[in-house]
Design an enzyme around this catalytic site. Structure first.
Site, PDB file in Angstrom:
ATOM      1  N   LYS A 188       0.829  -1.203   0.000  1.00 51.56           N
ATOM      2  CA  LYS A 188       0.000   0.000   0.000  1.00 51.56           C
ATOM      3  C   LYS A 188       0.869   1.261   0.000  1.00 51.56           C
ATOM      4  O   LYS A 188       2.087   1.188   0.174  1.00 51.56           O
ATOM      5  CB  LYS A 188      -0.925  -0.048   1.211  1.00 51.56           C
ATOM      6  CG  LYS A 188      -1.886  -1.237   1.180  1.00 51.56           C
ATOM      7  CD  LYS A 188      -2.723  -1.285   2.427  1.00 51.56           C
ATOM      8  CE  LYS A 188      -3.650  -2.477   2.445  1.00 51.56           C
ATOM      9  NZ  LYS A 188      -4.455  -2.532   3.686  1.00 51.56           N
TER      10      LYS A 188
ATOM     11  N   GLU B  83      -8.352 -10.966  -7.403  1.00 52.40           N
ATOM     12  CA  GLU B  83      -7.627  -9.725  -7.136  1.00 52.40           C
ATOM     13  C   GLU B  83      -6.483  -9.551  -8.126  1.00 52.40           C
ATOM     14  O   GLU B  83      -6.121  -8.484  -8.506  1.00 52.40           O
ATOM     15  CB  GLU B  83      -7.097  -9.718  -5.710  1.00 52.40           C
ATOM     16  CG  GLU B  83      -8.233  -9.663  -4.713  1.00 52.40           C
ATOM     17  CD  GLU B  83      -7.794  -9.849  -3.268  1.00 52.40           C
ATOM     18  OE1 GLU B  83      -8.555  -9.422  -2.388  1.00 52.40           O
ATOM     19  OE2 GLU B  83      -6.719 -10.406  -3.022  1.00 52.40           O
TER      20      GLU B  83
ATOM     21  N   TYR C 197     -12.515  -3.179  -2.416  1.00 47.15           N
ATOM     22  CA  TYR C 197     -13.051  -3.165  -1.050  1.00 47.15           C
ATOM     23  C   TYR C 197     -14.581  -3.142  -1.040  1.00 47.15           C
ATOM     24  O   TYR C 197     -15.194  -2.559  -0.143  1.00 47.15           O
ATOM     25  CB  TYR C 197     -12.506  -1.958  -0.290  1.00 47.15           C
ATOM     26  CG  TYR C 197     -11.015  -2.020  -0.022  1.00 47.15           C
ATOM     27  CD1 TYR C 197     -10.476  -2.974   0.830  1.00 47.15           C
ATOM     28  CD2 TYR C 197     -10.141  -1.114  -0.618  1.00 47.15           C
ATOM     29  CE1 TYR C 197      -9.116  -3.030   1.082  1.00 47.15           C
ATOM     30  CE2 TYR C 197      -8.772  -1.153  -0.370  1.00 47.15           C
ATOM     31  CZ  TYR C 197      -8.269  -2.115   0.475  1.00 47.15           C
ATOM     32  OH  TYR C 197      -6.920  -2.166   0.730  1.00 47.15           O
TER      33      TYR C 197
ATOM     34  N   ASN D 265      -1.601  -0.116   7.348  1.00 48.96           N
ATOM     35  CA  ASN D 265      -0.992  -1.393   7.722  1.00 48.96           C
ATOM     36  C   ASN D 265      -0.139  -1.998   6.615  1.00 48.96           C
ATOM     37  O   ASN D 265       0.114  -3.197   6.604  1.00 48.96           O
ATOM     38  CB  ASN D 265      -2.068  -2.367   8.202  1.00 48.96           C
ATOM     39  CG  ASN D 265      -3.075  -2.707   7.127  1.00 48.96           C
ATOM     40  OD1 ASN D 265      -2.937  -2.323   5.963  1.00 48.96           O
ATOM     41  ND2 ASN D 265      -4.104  -3.438   7.499  1.00 48.96           N
TER      42      ASN D 265
ATOM     43  N   HIS E  11      -1.755  -5.563   1.695  1.00 52.71           N
ATOM     44  CA  HIS E  11      -2.961  -6.382   1.570  1.00 52.71           C
ATOM     45  C   HIS E  11      -2.507  -7.751   1.090  1.00 52.71           C
ATOM     46  O   HIS E  11      -1.636  -7.850   0.217  1.00 52.71           O
ATOM     47  CB  HIS E  11      -3.931  -5.786   0.545  1.00 52.71           C
ATOM     48  CG  HIS E  11      -4.984  -6.757   0.123  1.00 52.71           C
ATOM     49  ND1 HIS E  11      -6.121  -6.967   0.854  1.00 52.71           N
ATOM     50  CD2 HIS E  11      -5.034  -7.614  -0.931  1.00 52.71           C
ATOM     51  CE1 HIS E  11      -6.846  -7.907   0.262  1.00 52.71           C
ATOM     52  NE2 HIS E  11      -6.203  -8.309  -0.824  1.00 52.71           N
TER      53      HIS E  11
END
Length: 133
Positions: free
Chosen positions: A16, A133, A56, A119, A122
């Site tokens: 990310k 994905e 998402y 965080n 993913h």
């Protein structure tokens, strides 16, 4: 396949924006390599609002979604495909719990993550999500 059988599989990982902003992409990718996973594909890209809503989709109606969307679209991400024995489980164990504060010691999120939103990474949670994905 028996419970003890091991099999080669592929999984999707996305580093990310905070991983790139903090210049720790190499450290994160290195952890997957040192675990014996093979990098099959790597792509630097931007996540648009539309792509974020698709990726998402299960979170779009949550009150925290606007913050998540702003985070994931604020800078480039690195999309990767990793291959190895039980790759999905191995990657999820290396990454750690979603909330960096609760992640186990030695995991990527514990060592480098800030909170539940920022965080760093993913990781797909199933063969089906890895494929889509």
């Amino acid at each position: 396949m028996s419970d003890g059988a091991r099999h080669i599989e592929r999984t999707f990982v996305m580093l990310k924006p905070d991983a790139l902003e903090r210049s720790i992409m190499g450290e994160i990718l290195g952890r997957f390599e040192r675990k014996g996973l093979k990098l099959v594909r790597l792509e630097l890209r931007r996540v648009t609002k539309d792509l974020a809503a698709t990726h998402y989709a299960h979170l779009v109606d949550k009150p925290f979604y606007p913050e998540l969307e702003a985070y994931i679209t604020r800078g480039p991400v690195v999309a990767c495909v990793w291959e190895g024995i039980d790759a999905i489980r191995v990657v999820r164990n290396l990454v750690g719990a979603t909330d960096s504060i609760l992640a186990a010691a030695g995991t990527i999120r514990c060592d480098f993550g800030v909170d539940k939103t920022e965080n760093l990474v993913h990781a797909s949670d199933s063969p089906e999500s890895a494929a889509s994905e």
